[in-house]
Design an enzyme around this catalytic site. Sequence first.
Site, PDB file in Angstrom:
ATOM      1  N   CYS A  92      -8.686  17.524  21.233  1.00 46.37           N
ATOM      2  CA  CYS A  92      -8.691  17.342  19.778  1.00 46.37           C
ATOM      3  C   CYS A  92      -7.334  16.918  19.228  1.00 46.37           C
ATOM      4  O   CYS A  92      -7.237  16.518  18.061  1.00 46.37           O
ATOM      5  CB  CYS A  92      -9.150  18.619  19.082  1.00 46.37           C
ATOM      6  SG  CYS A  92     -10.855  19.070  19.443  1.00 46.37           S
ATOM      7  N   HIS A 326     -15.747  15.505  12.603  1.00 43.22           N
ATOM      8  CA  HIS A 326     -14.720  15.693  13.636  1.00 43.22           C
ATOM      9  C   HIS A 326     -14.996  14.786  14.844  1.00 43.22           C
ATOM     10  O   HIS A 326     -15.631  15.196  15.801  1.00 43.22           O
ATOM     11  CB  HIS A 326     -14.734  17.167  14.045  1.00 43.22           C
ATOM     12  CG  HIS A 326     -13.668  17.572  15.015  1.00 43.22           C
ATOM     13  ND1 HIS A 326     -12.558  16.806  15.304  1.00 43.22           N
ATOM     14  CD2 HIS A 326     -13.549  18.700  15.779  1.00 43.22           C
ATOM     15  CE1 HIS A 326     -11.798  17.434  16.191  1.00 43.22           C
ATOM     16  NE2 HIS A 326     -12.385  18.582  16.496  1.00 43.22           N
TER      17      HIS A 326
END
Length: 374
Positions: A92, A326
Amino acid sequence: MAANNDPVIIAARRTPIGTRGRALAHLRVEELAAPVIRAALNDAEVTHGAPINVADVILGNCMGPGGNPGRVSALAAGLGHEVPGATVDRQCGSGLAALLDAAAAIRAGDPRMRIAGGVESASTAPVRSINGKGYDKAPFAPAGFIDPEMTRAAEDLAVHDQLSRSRQDEHAARSHARARAALTAGRFTAELVPLGGLEHDDAIGGAERLLTRLPPLFPGGTLTAGTATRIGDGAAALVLAGPGSGPGLGLRASAVTGCDPALPGIGAAGAIQAALDSAGLEMKEIAAFEIVEAFAAQSLAVLDRLGLKDDDPRLSADGGALALGHPWGASGAIAVVRLFSRLVRSGAPAGTFGVAAASIGGGMGIAVVVEVVR
């Protein structure tokens, strides 16, 4: 003022974020990345006042098809076969890691402009397999370490930090409300490159009205589908120039830190503090924070460790990943695009500081401190 050797982000663009399986599901990683690379480069050429010869394209990506998406996307963007490309995987934090790699090359003495960013097509990501058996999650830690799946890790963190269901719901609702207000006011327009018929992030407001009615994802737990971000498809591109360029965001400091793999959601807190220490700054001096919201529990745990209030107006003022979505490898770069809009496009004065950060699977955090230059 920014230090004399600080590289400067002079352009920043992103796609709208499409929820996995929806509007952008038919696009491969290079089809997501190429349009924003081209748009960011066009913006930079206007700022620079002349055509730009790109030295390298570095993109973050977590689950792509291989073949070096950075290079494939550079070619797809029409930059020419002489422009190389690279791909970074720090999960991430990949989009931010790509930015730091590009900045390091400039700081090492090569002032040529670079494009950094991230891209993720969760919808077209290939299935991984070992001996013919498919699996979704690669290990983030070796045998002998607790290595939870990310949703489980967020629930564990909520228990560890005693984060209530109501507080998590309120945090997600706030993110959606801020994003909806920003969308209505047109604050996303200048940064977006409409793609695949999608003109804005499609998750905004989607679960907001249902938050308090959603069942927990684990028996007796507090985490719900509404307090977990939607996995998305999307890309972001940043044009990085040498010291003395501008207007833009100077890269004042950065940090990558580690934490317990069993509680990976807290990683951003340590990285932010380390980056601020490196810059010689305090929390109160930061005008804008963009901290990737993978889960409400994870976001709240980071805020608590930093001493920030849940409703701090500096934090994701136009909504965070809980509202926008996301796209793993792109989210760190999207956070910087958001800072660029909030600080540079909005006319913040020179010397204004911002922070972008993400917690990372496996127990890590990454953060960058930027400063407006004019």
